[in-house]
Each structure stands twice: as C-alpha cells, then as structure tokens.
Scaffold this active site. Structure first.
Site, mmCIF file in Angstrom:
data_model
loop_
_atom_site.group_PDB
_atom_site.id
_atom_site.type_symbol
_atom_site.label_atom_id
_atom_site.label_comp_id
_atom_site.label_asym_id
_atom_site.label_seq_id
_atom_site.Cartn_x
_atom_site.Cartn_y
_atom_site.Cartn_z
ATOM 1 N N GLU A 17 44.269 19.289 34.756
ATOM 2 C CA GLU A 17 43.927 20.489 34.067
ATOM 3 C C GLU A 17 45.079 20.937 33.367
ATOM 4 O OE1 GLU A 17 44.446 19.815 37.202
ATOM 5 O OE2 GLU A 17 42.388 19.913 38.136
ATOM 6 N N SER A 18 46.091 20.335 32.902
ATOM 7 C CA SER A 18 47.409 20.168 31.721
ATOM 8 C C SER A 18 48.614 19.893 32.480
ATOM 9 C CB SER A 18 47.192 21.652 31.048
ATOM 10 O OG SER A 18 46.005 21.852 30.220
ATOM 11 N N HIS B 297 62.839 22.629 34.439
ATOM 12 C CA HIS B 297 64.232 22.420 34.030
ATOM 13 C C HIS B 297 65.103 22.952 34.600
ATOM 14 C CE1 HIS B 297 61.893 20.139 30.925
ATOM 15 N NE2 HIS B 297 61.346 21.305 30.633
ATOM 16 N N SER C 131 65.095 17.263 34.847
ATOM 17 C CA SER C 131 63.995 17.617 33.927
ATOM 18 C C SER C 131 62.892 17.025 34.532
ATOM 19 C CB SER C 131 64.309 17.654 32.618
ATOM 20 O OG SER C 131 64.793 18.781 32.146
ATOM 21 N N CYS D 269 43.869 24.917 33.016
ATOM 22 C CA CYS D 269 42.645 25.477 32.291
ATOM 23 C C CYS D 269 41.464 25.437 33.404
ATOM 24 C CB CYS D 269 42.243 24.661 31.262
ATOM 25 S SG CYS D 269 42.202 22.927 31.630
#
Lengths: 127, 127
Positions: A62-63, A68, A55, A83
């Site tokens: 940008e985020s 996983h 994981s 974004c």
C-alpha cells in the site's frame, strides 16, 4: 476530487537514545508497526550510520513507512504513505511512538494525488 | 528553532503511462535523480504490482527518495527527505519530472524535526 493516497508525517521528540541507535531493534519495530496497521510487507531495508543514527524503510503493498533517527537530538522522523481504506496508519504510528518511548510528538496528514473524475475515466480507457 | 530535515512532497500528473509501469526504468531514473541531487545512495528497492503500478525507495546517506505510481491515473507521488546543505532535492525532482513526462505538477516543502537549542545541548551531553 478524489485523493489516491494519505501521507502522514510524524515527529517524535524525547525518544530513548539507545533505541534510536539500534538498527536491528528499529527494523523489528517498524515491521511490527506495519503489520499492526493491516498493511502487507514487500521488503525492508535499514542502515546504521556512523557515528550515530538509523535510516530505513518498509515498502508495503500500500506504499511505504520510513524512519530516520537523530539520536543526538532524541528525535525520529517517521512517515507513512498508504492508499485504500483497509490500512490504519495510526495503529502503526501509535505503536512506534510507544516503542521509541517518545515523550512529545506531533503529526500531520496530507492528501496525495488529487484526481478529477474526467481525467480518471480518460486514463482508464487508455489502459 | 532549527530544522533537522527538509521533506518535499511532489505530485506528478499527466505522466507517460508506459514509463509509470516500467519498474526497471523507474529504478534507473530514481537512482540517477538521487545522484544529480548530490546525495549518496545506500540501497534501493523497487517493485512492480499486478495489474499495474510501481513502488520503491532509494535510501540515501541523507535520508530517502520514494516513489509510487498509479499508471491508471497517469500519476506519480514522489517524496524526497534530506538533511544538510550539500544535497539539492530540487535537482532530483526536476530530473524525475522530465523523465516521467509529467504535464502538470505541484510540490510542497515541509520542515522536519524542529529542535530547540537547550534540548540539543542536553542530549548531546548524554551521548
């Protein structure tokens, strides 16, 4: 209404089981994928679970891009939240799909943060 | 078909703008939220952007909880990916919604990793 972000959820089936368990390789591929999308890496953290599975997430300016794996099912779940118009998440997802050697995949794109114009102006005035 | 994971995407509008910009408080709230859900924290990484906004993720043994804020819009995007029956993601989401003082929110839950039984048996035999 404007959407502030795009969130793509991708399912990768039929992946290479050994790769899905290799945390160093997965982190390398994920960071490379993010760079190919045009995003800027802020940090990344990846972990190998016992008995199997990896994981981790790359936090980007940008985020994020997270992954996983379920090696016992040949499956990896990847999501890419971005974004702005500068980043192309599909370049990252195509790259990671190839590296995981996925034989079957699907994805969906969801718009995040639907903002009305009046609300936008009101809140900007408060800052 | 069995789903390996649940992915909840939540939109929080009308949040407290100062809280959305406070990276230390946000990280504290996110870690508390994860613990309330019953999940096990592996790592967390949070960042404050210039001129405003916070992004971060808590990696958990059961997948992740991520957050991105747009203080200029009073908005936070949160997603919680979990697997297994032990964790209750809604407890984490209710907690974070209260802490952000969100006046309006919505969410959707998406099943991740749909596995057919035959594929499952085949892949488990290879491990």
């Amino acid at each position: 209404m404007n959407a502030l972000g795009r969130h793509i959820l991708a399912e990768y089936y039929g992946c290479d089981i050994k790769i899905l368990n290799d945390v160093e390789l997965i982190e390398h591929y994920m960071r490379e994928a993010v760079l190919k999308s045009g995003a800027t890496i802020i940090d990344s953290t990846f972990h190998r679970f016992n008995p199997h599975g990896v994981s981790g997430v790359v936090v980007i300016a940008e985020s994020h891009m997270a992954l996983h794996t379920w090696p016992e099912h040949g499956y990896a779940a990847v999501d890419f939240f971005t974004c702005g118009d500068r980043v192309d998440p599909w370049k990252a997802l195509k790259y990671i799909s190839n590296k995981l050697k996925s034989s079957k995949n699907s994805s969906r794109e969801i718009m995040r943060g639907l903002i009305e114009h009046e609300t936008q102006e009101l809140l900007e005035a408060q800052l």
